[in-house]
Design an enzyme around this catalytic site. Sequence first.
Site, PDB file in Angstrom:
ATOM      1  N   ARG A   1     -49.604  -2.658  -9.602  1.00 52.74           N
ATOM      2  CA  ARG A   1     -49.367  -1.213  -9.801  1.00 52.74           C
ATOM      3  C   ARG A   1     -50.614  -0.481  -9.313  1.00 52.74           C
ATOM      4  O   ARG A   1     -51.720  -0.732  -9.806  1.00 52.74           O
ATOM      5  CB  ARG A   1     -49.100  -0.906 -11.274  1.00 52.74           C
ATOM      6  CG  ARG A   1     -49.098   0.596 -11.542  1.00 52.74           C
ATOM      7  CD  ARG A   1     -48.579   0.980 -12.912  1.00 52.74           C
ATOM      8  NE  ARG A   1     -47.144   0.809 -13.000  1.00 52.74           N
ATOM      9  CZ  ARG A   1     -46.375   1.390 -13.930  1.00 52.74           C
ATOM     10  NH1 ARG A   1     -46.926   2.162 -14.847  1.00 52.74           N
ATOM     11  NH2 ARG A   1     -45.078   1.188 -13.946  1.00 52.74           N
TER      12      ARG A   1
ATOM     13  N   HIS B   1     -40.958   2.756  -6.687  1.00 47.49           N
ATOM     14  CA  HIS B   1     -40.912   1.963  -7.923  1.00 47.49           C
ATOM     15  C   HIS B   1     -39.627   1.110  -7.900  1.00 47.49           C
ATOM     16  O   HIS B   1     -38.688   1.347  -8.655  1.00 47.49           O
ATOM     17  CB  HIS B   1     -40.908   2.923  -9.118  1.00 47.49           C
ATOM     18  CG  HIS B   1     -41.256   2.297 -10.429  1.00 47.49           C
ATOM     19  ND1 HIS B   1     -41.624   0.973 -10.568  1.00 47.49           N
ATOM     20  CD2 HIS B   1     -41.287   2.826 -11.692  1.00 47.49           C
ATOM     21  CE1 HIS B   1     -41.873   0.720 -11.847  1.00 47.49           C
ATOM     22  NE2 HIS B   1     -41.671   1.820 -12.545  1.00 47.49           N
TER      23      HIS B   1
ATOM     24  N   GLN C   1     -37.956  -0.656 -11.066  1.00 43.04           N
ATOM     25  CA  GLN C   1     -37.317   0.292 -11.966  1.00 43.04           C
ATOM     26  C   GLN C   1     -35.872   0.556 -11.532  1.00 43.04           C
ATOM     27  O   GLN C   1     -34.935   0.466 -12.327  1.00 43.04           O
ATOM     28  CB  GLN C   1     -38.103   1.616 -11.954  1.00 43.04           C
ATOM     29  CG  GLN C   1     -37.492   2.698 -12.814  1.00 43.04           C
ATOM     30  CD  GLN C   1     -37.616   2.422 -14.293  1.00 43.04           C
ATOM     31  OE1 GLN C   1     -38.716   2.186 -14.784  1.00 43.04           O
ATOM     32  NE2 GLN C   1     -36.512   2.439 -15.007  1.00 43.04           N
TER      33      GLN C   1
ATOM     34  N   ASP D   1     -37.256  12.281 -14.463  1.00 41.98           N
ATOM     35  CA  ASP D   1     -38.558  11.623 -14.662  1.00 41.98           C
ATOM     36  C   ASP D   1     -39.569  12.750 -14.911  1.00 41.98           C
ATOM     37  O   ASP D   1     -39.251  13.933 -14.702  1.00 41.98           O
ATOM     38  CB  ASP D   1     -38.897  10.812 -13.396  1.00 41.98           C
ATOM     39  CG  ASP D   1     -40.172   9.994 -13.512  1.00 41.98           C
ATOM     40  OD1 ASP D   1     -40.720   9.851 -14.634  1.00 41.98           O
ATOM     41  OD2 ASP D   1     -40.652   9.493 -12.468  1.00 41.98           O
TER      42      ASP D   1
ATOM     43  N   CYS E   1     -36.558   6.887 -16.704  1.00 44.62           N
ATOM     44  CA  CYS E   1     -37.329   5.636 -16.614  1.00 44.62           C
ATOM     45  C   CYS E   1     -38.335   5.503 -17.759  1.00 44.62           C
ATOM     46  O   CYS E   1     -38.795   4.404 -18.042  1.00 44.62           O
ATOM     47  CB  CYS E   1     -38.028   5.554 -15.266  1.00 44.62           C
ATOM     48  SG  CYS E   1     -39.086   6.965 -14.892  1.00 44.62           S
TER      49      CYS E   1
ATOM     50  N   ARG F   1     -35.311  -3.831 -17.768  1.00 46.39           N
ATOM     51  CA  ARG F   1     -36.471  -4.160 -16.922  1.00 46.39           C
ATOM     52  C   ARG F   1     -36.834  -5.631 -17.103  1.00 46.39           C
ATOM     53  O   ARG F   1     -37.147  -6.340 -16.153  1.00 46.39           O
ATOM     54  CB  ARG F   1     -37.682  -3.281 -17.290  1.00 46.39           C
ATOM     55  CG  ARG F   1     -37.504  -1.783 -17.076  1.00 46.39           C
ATOM     56  CD  ARG F   1     -37.449  -1.413 -15.606  1.00 46.39           C
ATOM     57  NE  ARG F   1     -38.573  -1.927 -14.860  1.00 46.39           N
ATOM     58  CZ  ARG F   1     -39.786  -1.361 -14.803  1.00 46.39           C
ATOM     59  NH1 ARG F   1     -40.020  -0.223 -15.425  1.00 46.39           N
ATOM     60  NH2 ARG F   1     -40.747  -1.906 -14.091  1.00 46.39           N
TER      61      ARG F   1
HETATM   62  N1  NVA Z   1     -43.051   8.925 -11.662  1.00 42.89           N
HETATM   63  C1  NVA Z   1     -43.736   8.364 -12.809  1.00 42.89           C
HETATM   64  C2  NVA Z   1     -43.068   7.098 -13.213  1.00 42.89           C
HETATM   65  C3  NVA Z   1     -43.669   6.418 -14.397  1.00 42.89           C
HETATM   66  C4  NVA Z   1     -42.972   5.158 -14.762  1.00 42.89           C
HETATM   67  C5  NVA Z   1     -45.201   8.132 -12.454  1.00 42.89           C
HETATM   68  O1  NVA Z   1     -45.472   7.657 -11.354  1.00 42.89           O
HETATM   69  O2  NVA Z   1     -46.057   8.423 -13.286  1.00 42.89           O
HETATM   70  N1   CP Z   2     -40.841   3.083 -16.484  1.00 42.12           N
HETATM   71  C1   CP Z   2     -42.064   2.541 -16.344  1.00 42.12           C
HETATM   72  O1   CP Z   2     -42.407   1.994 -15.309  1.00 42.12           O
HETATM   73  O2   CP Z   2     -42.843   2.650 -17.454  1.00 42.12           O
HETATM   74  P1   CP Z   2     -44.378   2.208 -17.594  1.00 42.12           P
HETATM   75  O3   CP Z   2     -45.206   3.220 -16.867  1.00 42.12           O
HETATM   76  O4   CP Z   2     -44.616   2.226 -19.083  1.00 42.12           O
HETATM   77  O5   CP Z   2     -44.540   0.846 -17.010  1.00 42.12           O
END
Ligand code: NVA
Ligand code: CP
Length: 307
Positions: A103, A130, A133, A222, A262, A290
């Site tokens: 990540r 992502h 997800q 989101d 998500c 997930r």
């Molecule tokens: N779009 C959000 C998703 C988190 C799971 C982010 O990147 O923070």
């Molecule tokens: N939905 C998701 O990816 O959540 P986290 O940021 O908690 O991993």
Amino acid sequence: MKRDLLSILDLSTGEILGLIAKAEKMKAELAAGALPKSLEGKIVGLIFLKPSTRTRISFEAAVSRLGGQPIFMTGQDTQISRHEPLSDMARVLARYIDAIVVRTFAHSDVEELAKFASVPVINALTDYSHPCQVIADLMTIREKRGSLENLTVAWIGDGNNVANSWINAALRLGFSLNLACPPGYEPDSQLRERAAREANGRIRLIADPDEAVSHADVLYTDVWASMGREDEAKVRKEAFQRYQINSRLLSCAPPHAIVLHCLPAHRGEEITAEVLESPRAPVFDQAENRLHLQMALLDWLIGSQKL
Ligand code: NVA
Ligand code: CP
């Protein structure tokens, strides 16, 4: 040859559907206490340069439940913090472990790791996409709706990493995707151009959220400010006011439509507490999937290697 999952477009339609079917099978096997230990002797490294609850814990749990061992790393406790090149990190880690889950911010970082690592690299979220997800979300939609045929998904809000992955999923699976985003916050422009070329009008930007949801089976949203964009939160809050999933917007959708998110959610911003806590929004079943989808993914990439 090793396979990576950097984007949903790395997978064929058959592989996406195969992963979902495998995840459904493994979900049942886990419930029955009959999960194969297909990762026995395997080590999976997780490099997380952004916070995470679901992705980190579901990947660690997936590895452990399949009999393997996860190793969690942040930027701070590796030489990434002192600018060791990712190309070196990739070649070193591949000598120790069997897969790398990452990540990070720049999508080019996961591409660099995948290029230099001789083991599979899995994108656990970048600023651009992502994939884990959205494949898990497709599993949830199939579970709740019975099928992915004749599906319409309405994306409401920021054209962010998750929205980009929804475009990729719609390109591969052929469902309809309506994206209602404030002007200036649309998804990636190259992806939109590709969608315009390849999707026969099935992937559309629709300015009005009411219209975007009017024939939708799934409403999805989101956060308005993703990780790394927190400094824009105030400006975004103003720009996104019309792009909230609330009971009024939900009343514009068909009665069977479900709401997915998500998570983490910001109640009172992109979604109201009333909708999020209602039976129309099975977001915790969504979060659970997930785990199952990632068990299937790891089993495919480094376990039984079968779909
Ligand atoms: N779009 C959000 C998703 C988190 C799971 C982010 O990147 O923070
Ligand atoms: N939905 C998701 O990816 O959540 P986290 O940021 O908690 O991993």
